[in-house]
Design a protein around this motif. Structure first.
Motif, PDB file in Angstrom:
ATOM      1  N   UNK A 133      -7.240   2.444   1.727  1.00 19.67           N
ATOM      2  CA  UNK A 133      -5.929   3.076   1.526  1.00 19.67           C
ATOM      3  C   UNK A 133      -5.204   3.276   2.857  1.00 19.67           C
ATOM      4  N   UNK A 134      -5.959   3.581   3.904  1.00 17.09           N
ATOM      5  CA  UNK A 134      -5.359   3.768   5.218  1.00 17.09           C
ATOM      6  C   UNK A 134      -4.906   2.434   5.814  1.00 17.09           C
ATOM      7  N   UNK A 135      -5.664   1.387   5.553  1.00 24.79           N
ATOM      8  CA  UNK A 135      -5.257   0.052   6.024  1.00 24.79           C
ATOM      9  C   UNK A 135      -3.914  -0.317   5.413  1.00 24.79           C
ATOM     10  N   UNK A 136      -3.793  -0.106   4.115  1.00 17.46           N
ATOM     11  CA  UNK A 136      -2.532  -0.431   3.426  1.00 17.46           C
ATOM     12  C   UNK A 136      -1.389   0.437   3.946  1.00 17.46           C
ATOM     13  N   UNK A 137      -1.665   1.719   4.193  1.00 16.37           N
ATOM     14  CA  UNK A 137      -0.620   2.629   4.671  1.00 16.37           C
ATOM     15  C   UNK A 137      -0.160   2.232   6.075  1.00 16.37           C
ATOM     16  N   UNK A 138      -1.089   1.892   6.936  1.00 17.35           N
ATOM     17  CA  UNK A 138      -0.745   1.474   8.302  1.00 17.35           C
ATOM     18  C   UNK A 138       0.117   0.225   8.273  1.00 17.35           C
ATOM     19  N   UNK A 139      -0.258  -0.738   7.464  1.00 15.86           N
ATOM     20  CA  UNK A 139       0.520  -1.974   7.381  1.00 15.86           C
ATOM     21  C   UNK A 139       1.915  -1.710   6.841  1.00 15.86           C
ATOM     22  N   UNK A 140       2.014  -0.830   5.863  1.00 16.16           N
ATOM     23  CA  UNK A 140       3.317  -0.488   5.287  1.00 16.16           C
ATOM     24  C   UNK A 140       4.228   0.151   6.337  1.00 16.16           C
ATOM     25  N   UNK A 141       3.661   1.029   7.155  1.00 19.54           N
ATOM     26  CA  UNK A 141       4.450   1.751   8.156  1.00 19.54           C
ATOM     27  C   UNK A 141       4.844   0.888   9.352  1.00 19.54           C
ATOM     28  N   UNK A 142       4.110  -0.194   9.576  1.00 15.76           N
ATOM     29  CA  UNK A 142       4.332  -0.984  10.792  1.00 15.76           C
ATOM     30  C   UNK A 142       4.860  -2.390  10.518  1.00 15.76           C
ATOM     31  N   UNK A 143       5.253  -2.671   9.293  1.00 20.06           N
ATOM     32  CA  UNK A 143       5.752  -4.014   8.966  1.00 20.06           C
ATOM     33  C   UNK A 143       7.192  -4.143   9.466  1.00 20.06           C
ATOM     34  N   UNK A 144       7.338  -4.716  10.644  1.00 23.53           N
ATOM     35  CA  UNK A 144       8.660  -4.909  11.229  1.00 23.53           C
ATOM     36  C   UNK A 144       8.603  -6.026  12.263  1.00 23.53           C
ATOM     37  N   UNK A 145       9.757  -6.457  12.695  1.00 21.47           N
ATOM     38  CA  UNK A 145       9.858  -7.585  13.624  1.00 21.47           C
ATOM     39  C   UNK A 145       9.207  -7.249  14.960  1.00 21.47           C
ATOM     40  N   UNK A 146       8.628  -8.273  15.590  1.00 21.61           N
ATOM     41  CA  UNK A 146       8.055  -8.107  16.915  1.00 21.61           C
ATOM     42  C   UNK A 146       6.671  -7.505  16.938  1.00 21.61           C
ATOM     43  N   UNK A 147       6.041  -7.392  15.774  1.00 25.09           N
ATOM     44  CA  UNK A 147       4.715  -6.776  15.683  1.00 25.09           C
ATOM     45  C   UNK A 147       3.748  -7.751  15.021  1.00 25.09           C
ATOM     46  N   UNK A 166       2.308   7.135  12.977  1.00 27.16           N
ATOM     47  CA  UNK A 166       0.977   6.964  12.397  1.00 27.16           C
ATOM     48  C   UNK A 166       0.185   8.266  12.448  1.00 27.16           C
ATOM     49  N   UNK A 167       0.281   8.977  13.542  1.00 23.58           N
ATOM     50  CA  UNK A 167      -0.424  10.265  13.645  1.00 23.58           C
ATOM     51  C   UNK A 167       0.105  11.280  12.639  1.00 23.58           C
ATOM     52  N   UNK A 168       1.396  11.182  12.344  1.00 26.16           N
ATOM     53  CA  UNK A 168       2.011  12.112  11.397  1.00 26.16           C
ATOM     54  C   UNK A 168       1.680  11.761   9.949  1.00 26.16           C
ATOM     55  N   UNK A 169       1.710  10.473   9.613  1.00 26.02           N
ATOM     56  CA  UNK A 169       1.629  10.051   8.213  1.00 26.02           C
ATOM     57  C   UNK A 169       0.226   9.677   7.736  1.00 26.02           C
ATOM     58  N   UNK A 170      -0.712   9.426   8.663  1.00 26.06           N
ATOM     59  CA  UNK A 170      -2.043   8.928   8.270  1.00 26.06           C
ATOM     60  C   UNK A 170      -3.110   9.889   8.784  1.00 26.06           C
TER      61      UNK A 170
END
Length: 302
Positions: free
Chosen positions: A114-128, A202-206
């Motif tokens: 669940x944390x893997x999915x949450x991290x990917x959701x929060x960081x899916x953006x250009x340049x990453x 990430x520290x705030x949401x996960x």
């Protein structure tokens, strides 16, 4: 009280900026091991990407890898003892062979899917893009392997990245299909301001992850129970070693808690501000045999 265990960060601490172990540092490590001190590499690297110069040290017994998400015992000749049993469960009984040594996993904390999915959701953006550390191997986006400096890596790290990363065309798909097998997950982001914002988010949401960074371009994520400091505490308790009998050397933000955990925390001169602030003492830089100098002049081991 004498030092019985020394936890050593590798890159830009025990190894120089070119990623090699100097002869002077090697002699110091070997002398400490012969004196009966547990010398323990403590790295953000996956087990499979630890350098042969370290893995082939005679008498080396224990490894902390993936920023403390995995702790291994090395089964090879010239070890002092077989003090620790393998941890219970499938993850703990895992074994692999690296540089001629059989590694038994003593403790492993996998990321929660669940944390893997949450991290990917929060960081899916250009340049990453991403790296995945699975069972001692590091997998990465081919674009990053091809041009690490384009993602913020320093020039000296390019040979190491290209040598140790296994290319995966669809790294996000790979992460999704291995979400229950990850020792850790690295977010590769070359923009320092974007990195700072993402780490705060990430520290705030996960709540169930441990977030740290060893180099400019990485946000390194593992289970909340991980961290080099956590692994050092686990290992010293299993070996019956008191906190004041432990020394630790480091250079990065991901080493700061480990230095505080140790009885004596030593930062190399080239360390980050967070690592320097956590240290009890500062030794010479990684390019000036800082570990050997610290053994002899700060710890007074020999």
């Amino acid at each position: 009280m004498p030092i019985r265990m020394i936890a050593l960060d590798l890159d830009r601490t025990t190894l120089n900026r070119e990623g090699h172990l100097s002869q002077e540092n090697r002699r110091a490590l070997e002398e400490a091991i012969r004196a009966g001190i547990y010398v323990v590499p403590a790295s953000g690297r996956a087990a499979g990407s630890l350098p042969a110069e370290i893995m082939e040290l005679p008498g080396l017994e224990y490894l902390i890898t993936s920023n403390g998400a995995a702790v291994y015992r090395m089964e090879k000749k010239n070890c002092k003892s077989d003090t620790l049993p393998s941890a219970d469960g499938g993850a703990g009984s895992a074994e692999m062979r690296e540089s001629g040594s059989l590694l038994s996993c003593l403790q492993r904390f996998l990321l929660q899917p669940a944390m893997v999915r949450k991290v990917m959701e929060l960081t899916e953006q250009a340049g990453i893009t991403y790296e995945a550390l699975v069972e001692g191997k590091a997998y990465a986006d081919p674009a990053y392997i091809s041009d690490p400096t384009g993602f913020g890596a320093v020039r000296e790290a390019v040979p190491y990245i290209r040598r140790t990363r296994i290319p995966v065309e669809d790294i996000r798909g790979f992460l999704r299909s291995h979400e229950n097998q990850l020792d850790s997950l690295d977010i590769i982001v070359g923009d320092p301001e974007k990195k700072k914002r993402l780490m705060a988010l990430l520290n705030k949401e996960c709540a169930d992850i441990y977030v740290t960074s060893s180099v400019e371009q990485l946000i390194e994520i593992s289970d909340r129970r991980a961290g080099k400091h956590s692994a050092v505490k686990f290992l010293r308790e299993q070996l019956g070693i008191a906190p004041e009998e432990v020394a630790a050397f480091g250079d990065g933000d991901n080493d700061a808690e480990m230095l505080r955990e140790a009885g004596v925390g030593i930062a190399v001169e080239n360390a980050s501000s967070a690592c320097l602030a956590a240290a009890d003492a500062v030794t010479r830089s990684c390019d000036e045999n800082g570990v050997a100098y610290g053994f002899r002049e700060i710890l007074r081991l020999f």
